[in-house]
Design a protein around this motif. Structure first.
Motif, PDB file in Angstrom:
ATOM      1  N   THR A  28      18.737   1.442  -1.052  1.00 51.63           N
ATOM      2  CA  THR A  28      17.351   1.123  -0.701  1.00 51.63           C
ATOM      3  C   THR A  28      16.738   0.239  -1.788  1.00 51.63           C
ATOM      4  O   THR A  28      16.554  -0.955  -1.594  1.00 51.63           O
ATOM      5  CB  THR A  28      16.544   2.413  -0.499  1.00 51.63           C
ATOM      6  N   PRO A  89      19.861   6.017   3.876  1.00 57.12           N
ATOM      7  CA  PRO A  89      18.454   5.845   3.504  1.00 57.12           C
ATOM      8  C   PRO A  89      17.510   6.800   4.225  1.00 57.12           C
ATOM      9  O   PRO A  89      16.493   6.380   4.788  1.00 57.12           O
ATOM     10  CB  PRO A  89      18.193   4.382   3.888  1.00 57.12           C
ATOM     11  N   LEU A 172      14.352  -1.675   1.351  1.00 54.81           N
ATOM     12  CA  LEU A 172      13.096  -0.930   1.456  1.00 54.81           C
ATOM     13  C   LEU A 172      13.370   0.542   1.174  1.00 54.81           C
ATOM     14  O   LEU A 172      14.476   1.043   1.398  1.00 54.81           O
ATOM     15  CB  LEU A 172      12.486  -1.043   2.859  1.00 54.81           C
ATOM     16  N   GLU A 173      12.341   1.240   0.719  1.00 58.82           N
ATOM     17  CA  GLU A 173      12.478   2.654   0.400  1.00 58.82           C
ATOM     18  C   GLU A 173      12.898   3.457   1.636  1.00 58.82           C
ATOM     19  O   GLU A 173      12.690   3.047   2.774  1.00 58.82           O
ATOM     20  CB  GLU A 173      11.147   3.187  -0.141  1.00 58.82           C
ATOM     21  N   SER A 174      13.447   4.629   1.395  1.00 57.93           N
ATOM     22  CA  SER A 174      14.033   5.444   2.459  1.00 57.93           C
ATOM     23  C   SER A 174      12.994   5.924   3.469  1.00 57.93           C
ATOM     24  O   SER A 174      11.810   6.074   3.165  1.00 57.93           O
ATOM     25  CB  SER A 174      14.743   6.661   1.854  1.00 57.93           C
ATOM     26  N   THR A 175      13.467   6.176   4.660  1.00 55.99           N
ATOM     27  CA  THR A 175      12.696   6.894   5.680  1.00 55.99           C
ATOM     28  C   THR A 175      12.541   8.343   5.216  1.00 55.99           C
ATOM     29  O   THR A 175      13.488   8.942   4.711  1.00 55.99           O
ATOM     30  CB  THR A 175      13.443   6.862   7.025  1.00 55.99           C
ATOM     31  N   ARG A 188       7.235   8.692   6.228  1.00 56.24           N
ATOM     32  CA  ARG A 188       7.291   7.319   5.723  1.00 56.24           C
ATOM     33  C   ARG A 188       8.339   6.544   6.512  1.00 56.24           C
ATOM     34  O   ARG A 188       9.460   7.004   6.678  1.00 56.24           O
ATOM     35  CB  ARG A 188       7.643   7.278   4.227  1.00 56.24           C
ATOM     36  N   SER A 189       7.953   5.383   6.995  1.00 55.59           N
ATOM     37  CA  SER A 189       8.888   4.547   7.749  1.00 55.59           C
ATOM     38  C   SER A 189       9.849   3.842   6.810  1.00 55.59           C
ATOM     39  O   SER A 189       9.467   3.405   5.719  1.00 55.59           O
ATOM     40  CB  SER A 189       8.123   3.504   8.565  1.00 55.59           C
ATOM     41  N   GLY A 190      11.083   3.734   7.256  1.00 59.47           N
ATOM     42  CA  GLY A 190      12.086   2.950   6.560  1.00 59.47           C
ATOM     43  C   GLY A 190      12.827   2.111   7.579  1.00 59.47           C
ATOM     44  O   GLY A 190      12.304   1.845   8.665  1.00 59.47           O
ATOM     45  N   THR A 191      14.032   1.717   7.260  1.00 58.41           N
ATOM     46  CA  THR A 191      14.773   0.856   8.178  1.00 58.41           C
ATOM     47  C   THR A 191      15.544   1.627   9.242  1.00 58.41           C
ATOM     48  O   THR A 191      16.074   1.022  10.171  1.00 58.41           O
ATOM     49  CB  THR A 191      15.744  -0.046   7.400  1.00 58.41           C
ATOM     50  N   ALA A 302       8.148  -0.495   9.197  1.00 60.43           N
ATOM     51  CA  ALA A 302       8.309  -0.292   7.755  1.00 60.43           C
ATOM     52  C   ALA A 302       7.879  -1.525   6.973  1.00 60.43           C
ATOM     53  O   ALA A 302       7.237  -1.407   5.918  1.00 60.43           O
ATOM     54  CB  ALA A 302       9.758   0.058   7.427  1.00 60.43           C
ATOM     55  N   ARG A 306       4.792  -1.767   4.126  1.00 60.27           N
ATOM     56  CA  ARG A 306       4.893  -2.272   2.754  1.00 60.27           C
ATOM     57  C   ARG A 306       3.953  -3.451   2.520  1.00 60.27           C
ATOM     58  O   ARG A 306       3.300  -3.541   1.480  1.00 60.27           O
ATOM     59  CB  ARG A 306       6.337  -2.671   2.432  1.00 60.27           C
TER      60      ARG A 306
END
Length: 314
Positions: A28, A89, A172-175, A188-191, A302, A306
């Motif tokens: 991530t 992630p 991008l940071e983790s879900t 939190r949304s991630g990929t 996500a 950001r």
């Protein structure tokens, strides 16, 4: 003092065992890692980042075999998601054991756990034979790092060892998914595609925290460059001829005088390159950065999250 970059896993693990911090690559972003069972080392993470004590940390583990060291219970939903998405992630918020330091959890009764997929992170975790806290290796609220050079820039005056694992493949940071009750929640949304998570769970995800659960990365300003950044739906014509302006666009354009980074219109590739592009623009001596907003769809959630924290609307 200045950072050192290495690929020596044994040296990195020795630093951790000595209670020191480590720049650690994950898929991530790069993390600022410390022994999760060493209160003094964990306190150093907060101090070096300038991170408030109210912001909990994610505990990084090798995999399912370490979860019971940290979680008081592991519901069936967690077992399903671990089997499907770890290492990877995805961060899971579970009830914390009484032995988990309240410094890590920010005083909450829950703990966030993740098994990173990056081979260097897995090598360090395996050799260390313990768990690590590893929030993004940047000063609080600044751009998350996606290569070793970004970490060295963030902590240019620190005696920090950084493991060079190349550019992060997710970016991008983790879900983050909470499994604290019978309703799984996307915090939190991630990929990771929420539909894929829901398919594994066999039930829909609720959105947003229930009650007062706090997770990382939710401050209204976060991931932000030092250069003033503005998000725009349409490229402002008046600024196109100004070489002091930088641009983060979906597609290249030859009618703009300033520095341009084009990341394309595919959300996974865009996410992978986002922070690196922001670092490059932030280091270019510009007066302003304009960010062309991508499409509004689930796949871009996500990225929009950001960008909303890294910039202000023009």
């Amino acid at each position: 003092m200045m950072p050192q970059i290495t690929t020596d896993i044994a040296c990195a693990v020795a630093r951790l065992r000595a209670g020191e911090l480590l720049g650690l690559p994950t898929e991530t972003v790069y993390g600022l890692a410390a022994d999760a069972r060493n209160p003094a080392a964990v306190a150093q993470v907060f101090a070096l980042k300038g991170r408030p004590a109210s912001n909990p940390l994610i505990v990084h583990v090798t995999g399912r075999e370490q979860v019971d060291d940290w979680a008081a219970s592991v519901p069936e939903a967690a077992e399903k998601l671990i089997a499907a998405f770890w290492p990877g992630p995805l961060t899971l918020v579970l009830p914390a054991k009484d032995s988990v330091s309240p410094v890590i959890t920010a005083g909450q009764a829950s703990v966030a756990l993740r098994a990173p997929a990056h081979p260097s992170a897995q090598a360090v975790l395996a050799a260390f034979a313990g768990a690590l806290v590893a929030p993004s290796a940047n000063r609080y609220m600044s751009i998350s790092p996606t290569c070793a050079a970004h970490v060295a820039q963030q902590f240019a005056d620190a005696d920090l060892l950084i493991v060079d694992g190349g550019a992060c493949q997710v970016g991008l940071e983790s879900t983050i998914v909470s499994l604290l009750d019978d309703t799984p929640r996307l915090l939190r949304s991630g990929t990771l595609d929420p539909a894929a998570i829901e398919h594994v769970l066999g039930q829909p995800l609720a959105r947003g925290a229930a009650g007062s659960v706090r997770v990382p990365g939710q401050h209204v300003k976060h991931y932000a460059p030092n250069t003033p950044a503005f998000s725009v739906a349409n490229v402002p014509v008046a600024a196109q001829a100004d070489p002091r302006c930088g641009w983060l666009l979906l597609r290249p354009r030859d009618d703009i005088a300033g520095t341009v980074h084009a990341l394309g219109n595919e959300p996974i590739a865009y996410a992978r390159g986002l922070y690196a592009a922001l670092y490059a623009l932030d280091n270019a001596g510009l007066e302003r950065i304009y960010i062309e907003l991508p499409p509004r769809s689930e796949a871009w959630t996500a990225v929009h999250d950001r960008l909303s924290r890294a910039s202000q609307s023009a």
